[in-house]
Design a protein around this motif. Structure first.
Motif, PDB file in Angstrom:
ATOM      1  N   ARG A   1       0.838  -1.204   0.000  1.00  0.00           N
ATOM      2  CA  ARG A   1       0.000   0.000   0.000  1.00  0.00           C
ATOM      3  C   ARG A   1       0.870   1.250   0.000  1.00  0.00           C
ATOM      4  N   GLY A   2       2.084   1.120   0.536  1.00  0.00           N
ATOM      5  CA  GLY A   2       2.992   2.261   0.601  1.00  0.00           C
ATOM      6  C   GLY A   2       3.400   2.799  -0.762  1.00  0.00           C
ATOM      7  N   VAL A   3       3.251   1.986  -1.810  1.00  0.00           N
ATOM      8  CA  VAL A   3       3.624   2.472  -3.147  1.00  0.00           C
ATOM      9  C   VAL A   3       2.425   2.540  -4.100  1.00  0.00           C
ATOM     10  N   VAL A   4       1.220   2.374  -3.542  1.00  0.00           N
ATOM     11  CA  VAL A   4       0.023   2.373  -4.384  1.00  0.00           C
ATOM     12  C   VAL A   4      -0.790   3.632  -4.161  1.00  0.00           C
ATOM     13  N   ASP A   5      -1.208   4.233  -5.253  1.00  0.00           N
ATOM     14  CA  ASP A   5      -2.135   5.364  -5.175  1.00  0.00           C
ATOM     15  C   ASP A   5      -3.550   4.775  -5.200  1.00  0.00           C
ATOM     16  N   THR A   6      -4.159   4.658  -4.023  1.00  0.00           N
ATOM     17  CA  THR A   6      -5.450   3.959  -3.957  1.00  0.00           C
ATOM     18  C   THR A   6      -6.549   4.737  -4.683  1.00  0.00           C
ATOM     19  N   LYS A   7      -6.334   6.008  -4.887  1.00  0.00           N
ATOM     20  CA  LYS A   7      -7.316   6.794  -5.636  1.00  0.00           C
ATOM     21  C   LYS A   7      -7.293   6.388  -7.111  1.00  0.00           C
ATOM     22  N   ALA A   8      -6.093   6.220  -7.637  1.00  0.00           N
ATOM     23  CA  ALA A   8      -5.978   5.810  -9.044  1.00  0.00           C
ATOM     24  C   ALA A   8      -6.457   4.372  -9.253  1.00  0.00           C
ATOM     25  N   LEU A   9      -6.447   3.605  -8.176  1.00  0.00           N
ATOM     26  CA  LEU A   9      -6.911   2.212  -8.268  1.00  0.00           C
ATOM     27  C   LEU A   9      -8.433   2.170  -8.332  1.00  0.00           C
ATOM     28  N   ASP A  10      -9.041   3.277  -7.946  1.00  0.00           N
ATOM     29  CA  ASP A  10     -10.496   3.345  -7.915  1.00  0.00           C
ATOM     30  C   ASP A  10     -11.014   2.287  -6.930  1.00  0.00           C
ATOM     31  N   GLU A  11     -12.298   2.058  -6.862  1.00  0.00           N
ATOM     32  CA  GLU A  11     -12.810   1.102  -5.873  1.00  0.00           C
ATOM     33  C   GLU A  11     -12.603  -0.343  -6.334  1.00  0.00           C
TER      34      GLU A  11
ATOM     35  N   LYS B   1      -0.266   4.793 -13.176  1.00  0.00           N
ATOM     36  CA  LYS B   1      -0.700   5.814 -12.227  1.00  0.00           C
ATOM     37  C   LYS B   1      -0.963   5.229 -10.848  1.00  0.00           C
ATOM     38  N   VAL B   2      -1.361   3.979 -10.820  1.00  0.00           N
ATOM     39  CA  VAL B   2      -1.601   3.341  -9.524  1.00  0.00           C
ATOM     40  C   VAL B   2      -0.287   3.160  -8.776  1.00  0.00           C
ATOM     41  N   LEU B   3       0.765   2.852  -9.534  1.00  0.00           N
ATOM     42  CA  LEU B   3       2.057   2.582  -8.908  1.00  0.00           C
ATOM     43  C   LEU B   3       2.841   3.867  -8.698  1.00  0.00           C
ATOM     44  N   LYS B   4       2.862   4.368  -7.482  1.00  0.00           N
ATOM     45  CA  LYS B   4       3.584   5.597  -7.202  1.00  0.00           C
ATOM     46  C   LYS B   4       5.084   5.367  -7.193  1.00  0.00           C
ATOM     47  N   ASP B   5       5.455   4.132  -6.872  1.00  0.00           N
ATOM     48  CA  ASP B   5       6.882   3.837  -6.732  1.00  0.00           C
ATOM     49  C   ASP B   5       7.049   2.315  -6.780  1.00  0.00           C
ATOM     50  N   GLN B   6       8.270   1.881  -6.678  1.00  0.00           N
ATOM     51  CA  GLN B   6       8.604   0.461  -6.665  1.00  0.00           C
ATOM     52  C   GLN B   6       8.921   0.077  -5.223  1.00  0.00           C
ATOM     53  N   ILE B   7       8.767  -1.193  -4.845  1.00  0.00           N
ATOM     54  CA  ILE B   7       9.130  -1.567  -3.474  1.00  0.00           C
ATOM     55  C   ILE B   7       9.775  -2.943  -3.410  1.00  0.00           C
ATOM     56  N   SER B   8      10.734  -3.059  -2.507  1.00  0.00           N
ATOM     57  CA  SER B   8      11.343  -4.351  -2.221  1.00  0.00           C
ATOM     58  C   SER B   8      11.713  -4.350  -0.748  1.00  0.00           C
ATOM     59  N   ALA B   9      12.045  -5.532  -0.233  1.00  0.00           N
ATOM     60  CA  ALA B   9      12.444  -5.612   1.173  1.00  0.00           C
ATOM     61  C   ALA B   9      13.548  -6.633   1.326  1.00  0.00           C
ATOM     62  N   VAL B  10      14.352  -6.425   2.362  1.00  0.00           N
ATOM     63  CA  VAL B  10      15.460  -7.337   2.599  1.00  0.00           C
ATOM     64  C   VAL B  10      15.717  -7.412   4.099  1.00  0.00           C
ATOM     65  N   SER B  11      16.294  -8.520   4.523  1.00  0.00           N
ATOM     66  CA  SER B  11      16.645  -8.630   5.935  1.00  0.00           C
ATOM     67  C   SER B  11      18.122  -8.315   6.130  1.00  0.00           C
ATOM     68  N   VAL B  12      18.414  -7.750   7.280  1.00  0.00           N
ATOM     69  CA  VAL B  12      19.800  -7.541   7.689  1.00  0.00           C
ATOM     70  C   VAL B  12      19.882  -7.937   9.158  1.00  0.00           C
ATOM     71  N   GLY B  13      21.078  -8.163   9.641  1.00  0.00           N
ATOM     72  CA  GLY B  13      21.178  -8.574  11.039  1.00  0.00           C
ATOM     73  C   GLY B  13      22.595  -8.514  11.520  1.00  0.00           C
ATOM     74  N   ILE B  14      22.743  -8.655  12.823  1.00  0.00           N
ATOM     75  CA  ILE B  14      24.082  -8.640  13.411  1.00  0.00           C
ATOM     76  C   ILE B  14      24.361 -10.027  13.975  1.00  0.00           C
ATOM     77  N   ILE B  15      25.424 -10.643  13.474  1.00  0.00           N
ATOM     78  CA  ILE B  15      25.787 -11.980  13.940  1.00  0.00           C
ATOM     79  C   ILE B  15      27.192 -11.921  14.506  1.00  0.00           C
ATOM     80  N   ASP B  16      27.308 -12.367  15.723  1.00  0.00           N
ATOM     81  CA  ASP B  16      28.625 -12.302  16.381  1.00  0.00           C
ATOM     82  C   ASP B  16      29.248 -10.925  16.232  1.00  0.00           C
ATOM     83  N   GLY B  17      28.411  -9.900  16.316  1.00  0.00           N
ATOM     84  CA  GLY B  17      28.936  -8.546  16.258  1.00  0.00           C
ATOM     85  C   GLY B  17      29.104  -7.988  14.857  1.00  0.00           C
ATOM     86  N   THR B  18      28.929  -8.819  13.836  1.00  0.00           N
ATOM     87  CA  THR B  18      29.116  -8.337  12.471  1.00  0.00           C
ATOM     88  C   THR B  18      27.779  -8.137  11.757  1.00  0.00           C
TER      89      THR B  18
END
Lengths: 254, 254, 254, 254, 254, 254
Positions: free
Chosen positions: D112-122, D168-185
Motif C-alpha cells: 500500500r505504501g507504493v500504491v495510489d489507492t485513488k488511481a486504483l479506484d474502488e 498511475k496506480v504505482l507511485k513507486d517500486q518496493i522491495s524488502a530485505v533482511s539484515v542482522g548482526i551476527i557475532d557482532g558483524t
C-alpha cells in the motif's frame, strides 16, 4: 394466605389446553429408551420430549483428581427441528450458545445437589439431555428425566462393582418444574404458548424431602411481588411432588 | 456368473444375528415421529435408529439466488450416547469432524440425485439426520429415512401451496444400503460388529428405477476384485429394492 | 461386452483438449521438488499441479500407541489462486471445509491400503498434498503423487535406519484417476471443464496388482447404469496402469 | 563513518554459504508461474521460495465503500513442509497464528505504501504469498515477489479496462530485505542458519526512490547501538537496490 | 546535523494539546493498582490509561522445559469502550485479531530483551496489558508500564524465595515511546488525533543504557528519509530517557 | 416470623471482615471513570471493583428491526488478574465460557426489566461490565453499577436529541445483591471467602419500588428451606435498598 388460595382457586381462567392453573401436563417416563447408555430415559411432559442418557465413566476430570470425590455434569442440546422454526446446529456455528450453556450448568448443579460425591468415589456420571421436541419446560423436564437416568446408571455401576452402593450416592431425589405468571395469574408447568406470554417465569428444582436446590425466577416484563413469589413456590411444590411420584413409579418397574 | 451365485448361496456362513448373507435387518419406518417438522421420520434398521426431519424453507442460499432452482441439503449428527462409548459433542469441540461432514454431503448428494430442483422452484429442503442409536449403516439408513421425510415435506408444501406439485419435484425414489466383504464373504447390510471387521465396505445408493446415484467402496484391509465388486452390487441391488418397498409401504399410509 | 467396446471406440467425440475418450492428460512427476521433506514430489496431470510432501515422524498418535502398528495420514489443501476465482483460506475462515476433509480422508485411506502398518512399526508418515493449480482431478493426482513421495520417505527412513525395509512396508503400488460420463459418453481423466458438466463423476484408486482400493462414484445429474459403471471401470483400469507406469519411471531415476 | 566502512569491509568473516557480508543470495523471479491468477510470481532468494499471486477483485471491503479509494491487502502462509520440521496447518488448528498475521499485515502495508489507492479506484488487489520452501527472509522475499505480481495484475487490469492506468496506480517500486548482526558483524540477507543466531534482526522495505516504507528491528539477545543501526541501513539500501534491479529485469521480459 | 536541530527547534508548530514537538504527555505510574497480582501498575500517558499486571508462575511452557531458562510473555487487549466507537470483544468474535497479536508479541519481545532468562530459572512471568482508555501510544505505554509491573513481580518472587535475585534477572531497564511525522514535522509521543494523521509512525523501545531493543517504523502515506529517521530517533531517545526517569521514581517509592 | 428475626439478630456470628450478618460492604460509585463512553462507572463493593460502561448505539439488532422497540444488552468479563490465580483470556481460548455467558445474560435481563423499550425507540444500549478486581459479588455489583452507567447514557442521549426523555425510558431503578447461608446462618453480601463456603448462594435483583426482577438461588451443598428463603429475601431487600440509595447519591452529583 387467603390471597394465595384465591389465586390458586381461580376457576375463571381457561388455559389453552384446558388444564387447571395448578395442573401438570401428562408425564410419561420411559426407561431403557436406547440400549448403549448405562441409563437411558425418554421423558415426555405434554408435547415436550427429552432423551436423557447417563454415562458412567471411571475417573474424574483432571482438576478433581486425587480428591476422592466423584463428579456429575450435564450437557443439554436441542435437535434442529425440536422447535417450530429450525434452530441451526451449534456444532456448525462452531460455538455453544449462552442459553445452552446456562441450561447445561443448571442441570448439572441440580443433580449434584442430591449426589454424595464422596460415595461416588472418583467416578463421573455425564448426563446428556437432548430435546427431540420442545414445547416449553425443556430444562425442567431435563432435570426430572436426568434424575431417573442417573439412578439407572448408578444401579448399573453398583451391579457391575464400579461403586459400592447406588443408594449411598443418592442423598435425595430431585425434580424440577416451571411456574409463571400469565395475565396476573400464577400457573404451573407452562407450555411454549404460555411461556412466551409470561410476565414472570420461574424454574424450581426441589428434593424429595421438600428442600429447594435451585430457584431461577425472571421478570422481564413486570416485576413480581413477594406475595406472587409465594404462590409460585406453592405451585412448584405441588408440581414437583407429582413429578417425583412419576419418577418413583417409573423406577419401581423392573 | 456362476461364481457370484456360489458366493451368494454360501450356506455355511453364520452371521452373528442369524441372518442369511443377502438378508436385510428388519426395517421399520415411522412417519410423523415428531410434530413440528414438515417431514419427521424415525427409521430403524435393526438396532440402528435415525430420526430424519425435513424442513421446508422458502428461498435458497445466496449463491443460488435468481437461478430459478431450488436446493436440497442435509446435516448428519450422532447423539453422544448413540454409540457404546460416549462420543463428545461436536458443538463443544467447536468444529464438525471430517466423518460428519463426509456423511452430510453424501446424504445431500443422494437426495439431490432424485430431485428436480427446477420444479422445486427457489425453495430449499433441509434434511436433519440425527442418530439416536448406532449399530452400523447409519449413513445409509439416513438416506433411506430422509427420502421419506422429504416426500412428506414436499406433500406438505404442495398442500400449503408452496410448490405446484410434489410429484414433479421427485424424479425418482432413493434408498441406500451397505454391503461388505467379511472373511472373504460378501454380505448385505452390516451391523457394527461386522462393519468393524470388513475388509471392504461399500455404500450404494440406488433409485427406484435401478440406477446408481452413489457408490462409495473402500478397502483399507485388502483390495477387492472386479468379481467381488459385482457380487456386492448384486447384494446392494437386492437390499435397495426391499428398502424401497418399505419406503413405499410407509408412504402409502395416510 | 460389445456395448462397452462401442462406447470406448467412440471416435466421433471431440474433447476440448483433443484427447481420445480413453486418453490420459500428459503426466509429469518431479521428485525432490523441495529440499526439506523426506519425500517431495510435484505431480502435473495436464494443468493440474499438486505438490506432495511426505514427512516421516517417529511415533504414532496417542490412540495408536503400544499397538506395534504405524500410521499413514494425509492433508489436502488448495492454495487460494489454484482456482480461477480466489478460494478464501480455510485458516482464515477458522475451519476446514467438508470437501477438504473428505479428500484428505480419501488420500489417507488409499495410501494406507498399500501399507503394511506392522512393517512400518510405530512410525507415522504424513502426506501433505497442496494444490498449486487446479484443473480437475486434484484428488486423484494427489493420491498418485503422494504414493511417490511416500516411497521416497520410506527409502529415506530405511537408509537412516528408522525402519528395516521400505519394501516390506509397501505391500503394493497405488494410483488414482477420475472417470465420468459426459453427454452420455464415458471418458477418462476429466479436466475442470468436463468435470463440471459430468452427469456422473467417479474416482477410482487401484493397486499395481489390479485390485480396487477406493471407488467413489456420484451421479448428481443422472443416475448411471450397471453397464455404464463397467465402462467407467475399464477406463479407470487403463488410466491407472498408465499412471503406475509413470510412477515407476519416476522412481527408477536416482 | 570510518567505523561503518570497517564493519562492511570485514574480510575475515566467512559466511556459511561463502558470501561476503554485504552480498545478496542469488535471486530468481519467475513470472506467470501459474495460469489462473492475474499476477503469479515465483521468487527464489537462495533456498527460500515463495509463490506470490495477485488477484484483482472489482469492489472494496464494505468499510471502504463509497470512498472512491481502492485497497491492497496480503495473506502470508507457509506450506507444512516449507520448514525442516513440519509446521501444523493453521486451517486445522482453526486459527491464524500471531507470526502469520504480523507478516501478512507487514506485506500489505509495504505494498500500500507504493500504491495510489485513488488511481486504483474502488478495486482491490489481494496478494497471496505462500512459502514453498523456507530458508530465512520469507517475509522480505514475499514483499519483493508480491510487488512483481502486483504490477502484473495492474497491467492485466489496465489491458482489460478495469483501471485506466497501471502506471498511475504505482507511485513507486518496493522491495524488502533482511539484515542482522551476527557475532557482532552486520550482514545482509540472512538465511535461516544465520537468522537463528542473530543478536539483532531487521527487515527493511524501501522504495525505488530510496525512501523507507517499513523498518522492523528487534534485538532479543543484545540491544543494538545507533552506530550498528546505521550500518544495517547501509546494507539494506544496497540489498534493496539490487533486488529492485532484479524486479525490473523480470518485469522487462514480455 | 544542523538540519535535525532545525526540525526539533520548530517553534511555529502548534500541537492540539499545546505541547512542544519534543515534549512527552504527562506520565503517571501507579503501583499496586490492584491487590491480587504480583505486580499491578496503572500507567497513564496523557489520556491513555493501561492496566499492566505481572503474574509470576513457577514452571515454563512445555517447549521450554528442561532448558534451565525462564520465559516472559505478554498479552495485550483493549476494553470495548477504551475507544471512541465501541470495539467488539475478541472473546465473542472467537479469535484474536492481527493487531492484538502483533502488539502482544512486541511487548513480550521488549521485556525479554532486558531479562536474563537463565537467572529467572524455569519460571515464567506473564504480563497482561489491558487498555482502559486509548488515546494513542497504547503499545508503548504498555511496554513502559509492564516493565514496572515486572520489577514488582520479580521483587515479590525474590522476597518469597522463588528466585534468588530480582536484580540479576533484570539486565537493564526498558521503556518505549512513539514518534511520527505529521505534516512534515517529526514529533514525540503522538495522541490519537496526531497518530491518525501521521505520514510515518514509529515505535521505539530502548534500554536504560541507551541501546535499541525494537524499532518499528511504518510509512503508509509517504516514505521517510534517512534524515527524518535520524530526527525521529533523537526524539525517541529523549522521550525514553524521561519515561525511564518516571519508572525509576515510581519504583523508588516503597 | 420470630424465627427470621432470630436468624437476623444473630450476634454471635463474626464475619471475617467484622461486618454484621445484614451489613453491606462499603459501596463506592464513581461516575465518568473514563471519557469515551456515554456512561462510564467504576463501582467498588468492598474489594470487588467493576468498570461498567454504557454505549448508546442508534439502531437495533436485525431481529428487532421495524418493531419500534429498543434493546438493552450486556457483556461481562474478567480481566486475567482480577482473580487470585490468573484466569486465561476467553479471547485466546477462542470461546466465551458458560459462566461468562450466564452472567452477561443475567445483567441484560435485569436492566431490560426496568427499561421501557418503546420509549427507547429503535436504539440500543450496550453495557460492558469488566471486572478489574474480584472479591465475590461481581455479577451483582455489575448490575448495580450498570444501572448508573445506563442512566448516564440515557441522559446523554436525551441531551443529544437521540431520545425524547431518559426518564420515560427508565420505568424503575434496579440493583442486585448476593445473599447466602454459611454454616446455617443467612448473610448479606458475600465476599469470595464466604461465597466459596456458602451452602446456598442467591443473587437477588430488585426494583426501586420493591419488586423482584431476578432471583437465582442455588444449593449445591445442602437444600434450603422455605423459611431460610424468606430470611434471605429479607436480607436482599435491605441490601438492595441501601445500594439504591448509593446509586441515587451518585446520580445526584452533577
Amino acid at each position: 394466605m387467603a390471597q394465595i388460595k384465591d389465586l390458586l382457586n381461580n376457576n375463571t381462567v381457561i388455559r389453552p389446553d384446558g388444564r387447571a392453573v395448578d395442573e401438570l401436563r401428562p408425564v410419561k417416563i420411559t426407561r431403557n429408551f436406547t440400549d448403549a447408555p448405562e441409563g437411558s430415559v425418554l421423558i415426555e411432559c405434554g408435547n415436550t420430549r427429552v432423551m436423557c442418557t447417563a454415562t458412567f465413566v471411571p475417573g474424574v476430570p483432571h482438576w478433581r483428581k486425587d480428591t476422592g470425590l466423584g463428579w456429575v455434569t450435564a450437557e443439554y442440546a436441542m435437535l434442529p427441528r425440536a422447535t417450530s422454526d429450525r434452530t441451526p446446529r451449534e456444532s456448525i456455528k462452531g460455538k455453544v450458545g449462552g442459553r445452552t450453556q446456562e441450561i447445561s450448568r443448571l442441570i448439572g448443579r441440580c443433580l449434584r445437589g442430591v449426589v454424595d460425591t464422596k460415595a461416588l468415589d472418583e467416578n463421573q456420571v455425564l448426563l446428556d439431555c437432548d430435546v427431540l421436541q420442545a414445547d416449553g419446560g425443556t430444562r425442567t423436564a431435563s432435570v426430572t428425566g436426568a434424575y431417573v437416568a442417573l439412578v439407572d446408571a448408578l444401579r448399573w455401576a453398583e451391579k457391575n462393582k464400579r461403586i459400592r452402593s447406588a443408594e449411598k450416592v443418592l442423598k435425595d431425589q430431585i425434580s424440577a418444574v416451571s411456574v409463571g405468571i400469565i395475565d396476573g395469574t400464577p400457573m404451573l408447568d407452562l407450555p411454549y404458548i404460555e411461556d412466551s406470554q409470561a410476565m414472570t417465569d420461574m424454574n424450581v428444582a426441589m428434593t424429595g424431602s421438600g428442600g429447594f436446590i435451585e430457584i431461577q425466577g425472571t421478570a422481564e416484563h413486570r416485576p413480581f411481588t413477594r406475595e406472587e413469589l409465594n404462590v409460585l413456590l406453592e405451585l412448584a411444590e405441588k408440581g414437583n411432588k407429582e413429578l417425583q411420584h412419576a419418577q418413583n413409579e417409573a423406577l419401581a418397574q423392573s
